[in-house]
Scaffold this motif. Structure first.
Motif, PDB file in Angstrom:
ATOM      1  N   ILE A 117      -5.572  -2.236   0.045  1.00  0.00           N
ATOM      2  CA  ILE A 117      -6.645  -1.493   0.710  1.00  0.00           C
ATOM      3  C   ILE A 117      -7.791  -2.418   1.085  1.00  0.00           C
ATOM      4  O   ILE A 117      -8.257  -2.442   2.233  1.00  0.00           O
ATOM      5  CB  ILE A 117      -7.139  -0.357  -0.208  1.00  0.00           C
ATOM      6  N   ARG A 169      -9.988   4.434  -5.461  1.00  0.00           N
ATOM      7  CA  ARG A 169      -8.608   4.601  -5.925  1.00  0.00           C
ATOM      8  C   ARG A 169      -8.461   4.168  -7.375  1.00  0.00           C
ATOM      9  O   ARG A 169      -7.738   4.810  -8.147  1.00  0.00           O
ATOM     10  CB  ARG A 169      -7.647   3.805  -5.049  1.00  0.00           C
ATOM     11  N   ALA A 203       0.823  -1.210   0.000  1.00  0.00           N
ATOM     12  CA  ALA A 203       0.000   0.000   0.000  1.00  0.00           C
ATOM     13  C   ALA A 203       0.854   1.256   0.000  1.00  0.00           C
ATOM     14  O   ALA A 203       0.362   2.329  -0.374  1.00  0.00           O
ATOM     15  CB  ALA A 203      -0.931  -0.005   1.216  1.00  0.00           C
ATOM     16  N   GLY A 215     -11.546   0.754  -2.434  1.00  0.00           N
ATOM     17  CA  GLY A 215     -10.628   0.358  -3.490  1.00  0.00           C
ATOM     18  C   GLY A 215     -11.067   0.861  -4.853  1.00  0.00           C
ATOM     19  O   GLY A 215     -10.241   1.276  -5.672  1.00  0.00           O
ATOM     20  N   ILE A 269      -4.976  -1.865  -5.704  1.00  0.00           N
ATOM     21  CA  ILE A 269      -6.048  -1.732  -4.718  1.00  0.00           C
ATOM     22  C   ILE A 269      -6.156  -2.947  -3.806  1.00  0.00           C
ATOM     23  O   ILE A 269      -6.923  -2.917  -2.839  1.00  0.00           O
ATOM     24  CB  ILE A 269      -7.405  -1.481  -5.413  1.00  0.00           C
TER      25      ILE A 269
END
Length: 334
Positions: free
Chosen positions: A199, A252, A139, A249, A196
């Motif tokens: 996350i 993003r 991350a 997610g 992603i």
């Protein structure tokens, strides 16, 4: 007797005012608490003001651009602000953004949930700790690093997968491939899925840890297997948390810029196949064209950014609404 009794009675205790009651209920009875309350409230108001200022700026510049647009901003497939008159639209960008995000979610969500279940209910403690640490490190990797890795490592190794999909599933039209470098929506979706994954995994892992231990022990006492415990106790309890993690997610994936710009070769057209170059995404289009754009071109890019801004707000708002429906995940019942 009545007069003396009345005079000897203690004076009435003054009742707190409404403002004092509110301060007591909020815990702001001491000077430090009141200062902290004011700072917290001011921070929240400042955040709303900043968001409103961004929205006003984007809306103003978008209106300037759309007023000069001789095409349909919502349905036009063309993006050329240097024409006289200029013509541009977001249909291709919206399609590419949605398709790449859907591919990323389809790949990332099942893997993330499986990893979270493994770390919380199957892996031994000495193994779950290092794996969780590695996921946390993923991350923290910058987007441009993912983009360079995708361009130098992922794209060359996608040739075999693209050929296999074209041979066996090309008849569907979705996986037909015309050859060339695999810089298409499928590659972008895989790269976004990797980005992603941390996350969704971290949020789902924390949700699964909150499952009441008594529920699992009761299921085991009734003779349920480990998978039956997960299916009947863990997954129903964490459903809303997993959905909210997926929405975060997705937020993003919708706004990712540099990684997509490094991997994708857009042709500004809509293709049914995800193995052929797509039209690009909102963020990728802004990053690639902002440097050489004229004043009108920048306003047009800002207009597309406004659409992405609204979509991201809707996605995050939906995630918060899902969390609010189950207060166990937000601590609202504390």
């Amino acid at each position: 007797m009545d007069i003396s009794t009345t005079s000897d009675a203690p004076p009435p205790i003054p009742q707190p005012t409404t403002a004092e009651q509110k301060r007591v209920s909020r815990g702001a009875t001491r000077p430090g608490d009141r200062i902290f309350l004011g700072l917290s409230r001011g921070s929240g108001i400042l955040l709303l003001v900043i968001m409103a200022a961004i929205a006003v700026f984007l809306t103003y510049r978008a209106c300037l651009a759309i007023s000069e647009d001789h095409g349909n901003f919502l349905t036009s497939f063309e993006w050329n602000t240097n024409l006289q008159p200029p013509s541009f639209g977001i249909a291709v960008l919206a399609f590419g953004t949605v398709v790449s995000s859907i591919i990323a979610m389809v790949i990332a969500v099942p893997i993330a949930v499986a990893i979270a279940l493994f770390l919380t209910h199957y892996a031994p403690r000495r193994l779950s700790g290092p794996i969780a640490y590695v996921i946390d490190l993923l991350a923290a990797v910058p987007s441009i690093v993912y983009g360079l890795w995708g361009a130098l490592i992922l794209v060359p190794h996608m040739q075999g997968l693209y050929g296999w999909l074209n041979d066996y599933l090309g008849w569907t039209g979705i996986f037909s491939w015309e050859g060339g470098a695999p810089r298409a929506m499928l590659t972008v979706g895989i790269l976004l899925a990797i980005m992603i994954l941390p996350i969704i995994t971290n949020v789902s892992r924390e949700v699964f840890r909150q499952v009441p231990r008594m529920h699992e022990e009761a299921a085991l006492a009734l003779g349920a297997t480990r998978w039956e415990v997960v299916r009947m106790s863990v997954l129903p309890f964490g459903r809303s948390g997993v959905i909210s993690a997926s929405m975060l997610g997705l937020g993003r994936a919708l706004g990712e810029t540099m990684a997509v710009a490094t991997v994708l070769s857009p042709d500004y057209d809509i293709h049914l196949s995800v193995l052929n170059p797509g039209g690009g995404t909102f963020a990728q289009n802004i990053a690639s064209k902002f440097g050489e754009a004229t004043l009108l071109g920048r306003d047009a890019l800002i207009a597309s950014g406004l659409v992405l801004f609204v979509i991201t707000l809707l996605v995050n708002g939906a995630a918060r609404a899902i969390i609010a429906r189950r207060k166990e995940y937000s601590g609202a019942n504390a």
